[in-house]
Design a protein around this motif. Structure first.
Motif, PDB file in Angstrom:
ATOM      1  N   UNK A 188       0.343  -1.216   0.168  1.00 27.82           N
ATOM      2  CA  UNK A 188       0.107  -0.216   0.155  1.00 27.82           C
ATOM      3  C   UNK A 188       0.918   1.362  -0.261  1.00 27.82           C
ATOM      4  N   UNK A 189       0.784   2.248  -1.044  1.00 27.83           N
ATOM      5  CA  UNK A 189       1.682   3.635  -1.413  1.00 27.83           C
ATOM      6  C   UNK A 189       0.928   3.947   0.080  1.00 27.83           C
ATOM      7  N   UNK A 190       1.862   5.221   0.438  1.00 28.84           N
ATOM      8  CA  UNK A 190       2.011   6.437   1.465  1.00 28.84           C
ATOM      9  C   UNK A 190       0.249   6.942   0.392  1.00 28.84           C
ATOM     10  N   UNK A 191       0.057   8.089   2.114  1.00 28.02           N
ATOM     11  CA  UNK A 191      -1.378   8.256   1.105  1.00 28.02           C
ATOM     12  C   UNK A 191      -1.012  10.379   1.678  1.00 28.02           C
ATOM     13  N   UNK A 192      -1.799  11.004   0.974  1.00 27.46           N
ATOM     14  CA  UNK A 192      -1.446  12.536   1.736  1.00 27.46           C
ATOM     15  C   UNK A 192      -3.117  12.931   1.211  1.00 27.46           C
ATOM     16  N   UNK A 193      -3.610  13.059   2.460  1.00 25.81           N
ATOM     17  CA  UNK A 193      -4.344  13.292   2.778  1.00 25.81           C
ATOM     18  C   UNK A 193      -4.682  14.967   2.840  1.00 25.81           C
ATOM     19  N   UNK A 194      -5.212  15.953   2.447  1.00 27.63           N
ATOM     20  CA  UNK A 194      -5.160  16.894   2.081  1.00 27.63           C
ATOM     21  C   UNK A 194      -6.230  17.810   2.160  1.00 27.63           C
ATOM     22  N   UNK A 195      -6.267  18.343   3.715  1.00 28.64           N
ATOM     23  CA  UNK A 195      -7.681  18.848   4.490  1.00 28.64           C
ATOM     24  C   UNK A 195      -7.849  20.466   3.115  1.00 28.64           C
ATOM     25  N   UNK A 211       4.278   6.614 -10.511  1.00 28.28           N
ATOM     26  CA  UNK A 211       4.447   5.364 -10.228  1.00 28.28           C
ATOM     27  C   UNK A 211       3.723   4.217  -9.028  1.00 28.28           C
ATOM     28  N   UNK A 212       2.771   4.671  -8.600  1.00 27.97           N
ATOM     29  CA  UNK A 212       2.042   4.766  -8.189  1.00 27.97           C
ATOM     30  C   UNK A 212       2.199   4.419  -6.797  1.00 27.97           C
ATOM     31  N   UNK A 213       3.536   5.118  -5.805  1.00 30.74           N
ATOM     32  CA  UNK A 213       4.377   5.986  -4.818  1.00 30.74           C
ATOM     33  C   UNK A 213       3.571   6.164  -3.735  1.00 30.74           C
ATOM     34  N   UNK A 221       4.687  -0.624   3.736  1.00 26.32           N
ATOM     35  CA  UNK A 221       5.889  -1.027   4.519  1.00 26.32           C
ATOM     36  C   UNK A 221       6.375  -0.126   6.158  1.00 26.32           C
ATOM     37  N   UNK A 222       5.991   1.573   5.157  1.00 22.36           N
ATOM     38  CA  UNK A 222       5.799   2.412   6.749  1.00 22.36           C
ATOM     39  C   UNK A 222       5.424   2.254   7.826  1.00 22.36           C
ATOM     40  N   UNK A 223       3.721   1.730   7.891  1.00 22.00           N
ATOM     41  CA  UNK A 223       3.395   1.511   8.844  1.00 22.00           C
ATOM     42  C   UNK A 223       3.805  -0.065   9.505  1.00 22.00           C
ATOM     43  N   UNK A 224       4.349  -1.231   8.985  1.00 23.92           N
ATOM     44  CA  UNK A 224       5.217  -2.758   9.283  1.00 23.92           C
ATOM     45  C   UNK A 224       6.538  -2.088   9.847  1.00 23.92           C
ATOM     46  N   UNK A 225       6.643  -0.681  10.042  1.00 32.01           N
ATOM     47  CA  UNK A 225       8.078   0.138  10.396  1.00 32.01           C
ATOM     48  C   UNK A 225       8.083   0.569  11.632  1.00 32.01           C
ATOM     49  N   UNK A 226       6.247   0.947  11.996  1.00 35.63           N
ATOM     50  CA  UNK A 226       5.804   1.255  12.785  1.00 35.63           C
ATOM     51  C   UNK A 226       5.623   2.754  12.603  1.00 35.63           C
ATOM     52  N   UNK A 266       8.510   8.355   2.385  1.00 35.77           N
ATOM     53  CA  UNK A 266       7.559   8.824   3.130  1.00 35.77           C
ATOM     54  C   UNK A 266       8.061   8.094   4.852  1.00 35.77           C
ATOM     55  N   UNK A 267       6.624   8.808   5.567  1.00 36.41           N
ATOM     56  CA  UNK A 267       6.740   8.229   7.530  1.00 36.41           C
ATOM     57  C   UNK A 267       7.571   6.361   7.072  1.00 36.41           C
ATOM     58  N   UNK A 268       8.686   6.194   8.358  1.00 36.93           N
ATOM     59  CA  UNK A 268       8.894   4.607   8.638  1.00 36.93           C
ATOM     60  C   UNK A 268       9.872   4.041   7.303  1.00 36.93           C
ATOM     61  N   UNK A 269       9.856   5.268   6.346  1.00 42.29           N
ATOM     62  CA  UNK A 269      10.788   4.432   5.212  1.00 42.29           C
ATOM     63  C   UNK A 269      12.625   5.498   5.438  1.00 42.29           C
TER      64      UNK A 269
END
Length: 134
Positions: A11-18, A49-51, A76-81, A107-110
């Protein structure tokens, strides 16, 4: 390995834009080009490319730090905590460049965030912190 674990790892990073009451509002920040920033984020996501992906949402809460973007970690970032990272005052070319660079690197964790962008990290509202602990 379980298929859901395999899928979540990719699953890629997701930017949630307010783009709620204050964020993205020309009334609050008339000199910022909010449409351009969102268009740029979306175009970069398509070119990545889906990153990473981009989505918008209504008010995230910390209006005193508008514009707010939440960077949700990749699988991968979530798996890294890693936990979601909240960025306040996310406007302008420099911030957008640094944000895009970071998420393209994982992104986070990577990947480590750019130092200047890290100065814009904010605490999530209480409700978001409570959900993250579950």
């Amino acid at each position: 390995m379980n298929r859901s674990v395999i899928r979540s790892a990719h699953r890629p990073c997701t930017l949630v834009v307010c783009r709620g009451c204050c964020c993205g509002s020309p009334r609050k920040y008339p000199d910022a080009d909010h449409v351009w920033q969102l268009d740029r984020l979306r175009a970069a996501a398509l070119d990545s490319g889906g990153r990473f992906t981009v989505r918008t949402t209504d008010c995230l809460g910390p209006c005193d730090a508008a514009n707010v973007i939440v960077v949700q970690p990749s699988g991968a970032g979530r798996q890294a905590g890693a936990k979601p990272v909240w960025i306040g005052f996310a406007m302008g070319d420099d911030c957008t460049d640094e944000l895009l660079s970071w998420v393209c690197e994982g992104g986070p964790g990577v990947a480590e965030p750019p130092a200047a962008l890290e100065l814009q990290f904010i605490r999530p509202p209480r409700e978001a912190r409570a959900r993250a602990r579950r």
